[in-house]
Enzyme design. Structure first.
Site, PDB file in Angstrom:
ATOM      1  N   HIS A 234      61.278  35.127  18.761  1.00  0.00           N
ATOM      2  CA  HIS A 234      62.450  35.166  19.639  1.00  0.00           C
ATOM      3  C   HIS A 234      61.979  35.441  21.068  1.00  0.00           C
ATOM      4  O   HIS A 234      62.426  34.785  22.007  1.00  0.00           O
ATOM      5  CB  HIS A 234      63.414  36.247  19.175  1.00  0.00           C
ATOM      6  CG  HIS A 234      64.631  36.372  20.022  1.00  0.00           C
ATOM      7  ND1 HIS A 234      65.560  35.363  20.132  1.00  0.00           N
ATOM      8  CD2 HIS A 234      65.072  37.380  20.832  1.00  0.00           C
ATOM      9  CE1 HIS A 234      66.535  35.738  20.954  1.00  0.00           C
ATOM     10  NE2 HIS A 234      66.254  36.956  21.402  1.00  0.00           N
TER      11      HIS A 234
ATOM     12  N   HIS B 149      65.977  31.277  28.272  1.00  0.00           N
ATOM     13  CA  HIS B 149      66.742  31.780  27.130  1.00  0.00           C
ATOM     14  C   HIS B 149      68.132  31.142  27.136  1.00  0.00           C
ATOM     15  O   HIS B 149      68.994  31.517  27.917  1.00  0.00           O
ATOM     16  CB  HIS B 149      66.856  33.290  27.204  1.00  0.00           C
ATOM     17  CG  HIS B 149      67.430  33.924  25.980  1.00  0.00           C
ATOM     18  ND1 HIS B 149      67.806  33.197  24.868  1.00  0.00           N
ATOM     19  CD2 HIS B 149      67.706  35.230  25.677  1.00  0.00           C
ATOM     20  CE1 HIS B 149      68.282  34.019  23.954  1.00  0.00           C
ATOM     21  NE2 HIS B 149      68.233  35.254  24.428  1.00  0.00           N
TER      22      HIS B 149
ATOM     23  N   CYS C 118      72.598  36.099  21.142  1.00  0.00           N
ATOM     24  CA  CYS C 118      71.370  35.307  21.216  1.00  0.00           C
ATOM     25  C   CYS C 118      70.918  34.768  19.853  1.00  0.00           C
ATOM     26  O   CYS C 118      70.030  33.912  19.798  1.00  0.00           O
ATOM     27  CB  CYS C 118      70.247  36.143  21.816  1.00  0.00           C
ATOM     28  SG  CYS C 118      70.717  37.000  23.325  1.00  0.00           S
TER      29      CYS C 118
END
Length: 408
Positions: free
Chosen positions: A302, A336, A164
């Protein structure tokens, strides 16, 4: 090229493919209009054991403009990257890649759909159906390799894969490469293509949103007390960066300055970062940027909407900045996008600096009391913005942070 270490590194181009469509304008307009882009996924609805049913995917796009000799070796995420790279080059003032351009781009995984097709042919004894172009689509650096070949990018091409954190990590590596003189200019970011397996795997880890399946655009809700996890997404975000003096010499428009970058690794847990490690990463970034915590106008977190991750990040931030820190996450808008998330969100941060407007955290209605007390942004705010700190953290413990400064 020997670039002095005090040289400012600036962003002069950007390109994007996102669930809002092709182009930076589609991305930023979608975000600033607060439009939803999430939807139910038929493949997930058919899997009773998977609780989440929602994702955010790129609308159908026509890639026939890519020459066939290049296109046949490209996975879907590579085609996203080709489109984003072309846009980034053009917005930086180039019709073709300049000589010696560096290229820093990666993804979390290679193309799962192509892998599964190859595996199916192998298991069924039909190896004759596996083509060379299939293999070229599943190499770890396939998007980097195929796009650099197609666009004749002949400088160093490096594909960091940090789950990620991939998109932001590659921007940081490119920043360091230009800062130290390895390259004069660089294209950098991350790309990703969605497959239901992403959602299923995060579901196994109990990290997906599942309590708003009937209302997809409410499913991802970072920091909110009703959040249960993330919503998977896809796309590509790429930036064109160079030294400030080089940009000025060629008359390029400066979109933002990369003022600082740092990265560290969590060593205690593969899945859950500790607040202390995240705090150390952000502090190192501020030190690299030579700025004080009170100078930061916004933390673009994030914050994926997972219960544990959001709590850790907010406590890390509170330990540095205190309760007055403005904080927001874009995952409620975009989902995401894994390896592309950091770079797509960086493009959004550049637009926030340009518009002097803070984007809110979509679907944040009541902050979880277990998150640290901070100034959570829940609606658009027009106010002065000079410095934004951007975070990207990853499964496996790879963390990075970057500071963006509004151009003077």
């Amino acid at each position: 090229m020997n670039t002095p270490k005090h040289t400012k590194i600036v962003i002069t181009g950007a390109g994007a493919v996102s669930p809002y469509g092709a182009g930076v304008t589609a991305l930023t307009d979608g975000l600033f209009e607060g439009r939803g882009c999430m939807h139910t996924v038929p493949e997930l609805e058919a899997l009773s054991m998977v609780k989440t049913k929602v994702a955010a995917t790129v609308p159908e796009m026509d890639f026939s403009y890519i020459p066939r000799r290049d296109r046949r070796s490209m996975s879907r995420m590579a085609k996203y990257a080709y489109a984003a790279a072309q846009e980034a080059l053009k917005s930086a003032g180039y019709e073709t890649a300049p000589q010696g351009l560096g290229f820093f781009m990666g993804s979390t995984l290679n193309s799962i759909s192509v892998w599964l097709e190859i595996s199916k042919n192998c298991h069924e004894g039909h190896l004759e159906l596996v083509k060379t172009s299939d293999f070229l689509q599943i190499m770890n650096h396939s998007p980097l390799a195929t796009v650099s070949q197609a666009l004749k990018i002949n400088g160093p091409c490096v594909g960091a894969s940090d789950a990620c954190a991939t998109g932001l990590m590659n921007i940081g590596l490119a920043y360091l490469a230009v800062k130290t003189g390895l390259v004069k200019q660089a294209l950098c970011g991350g790309t990703e293509e969605y497959h239901p397996m992403f959602s299923a795997c995060f579901d196994i880890m109990q990290a997906t949103s599942h309590n708003f399946n009937k209302h997809p655009n409410e499913a991802c809700r970072p920091f909110d007390k009703d959040r249960t996890g993330l919503v998977c997404s896809e796309g590509c975000g790429l930036l064109f960066i160079e030294a400030e003096e080089n940009a000025k010499a060629r008359g390029a428009t400066i979109l933002a300055e990369i003022a600082g970058f740092a990265s560290n690794t969590e060593t205690e847990n593969m899945a859950y970062p500790s607040a202390e490690t995240l705090r150390a990463c952000m502090l190192a970034t501020l030190e690299d940027a030579h700025i004080k915590p009170e100078e930061v106008d916004l933390l673009n977190a994030h914050a994926t909407g997972t219960v544990v991750g959001d709590i850790a990040e907010t406590h890390a931030a509170a330990a540095i900045f205190g309760p007055a820190l403005s904080i927001s996450s874009l995952k409620g808008h975009l989902g995401h996008a894994m390896g592309a998330s950091g770079s797509l969100e960086t493009i959004a941060c550049i637009e926030m600096l340009k518009r002097q407007t803070v984007l809110p955290t979509q679907n944040l209605h009541t902050a979880d009391e277990r998150c640290a007390p901070l100034a959570y942004v829940t609606q658009k705010e027009e106010r002065p913005l000079n410095l934004i700190l951007k975070n990207s953290f990853a499964i496996g413990g790879n963390n990075c942070s970057l500071v963006l400064r509004r151009p003077l």
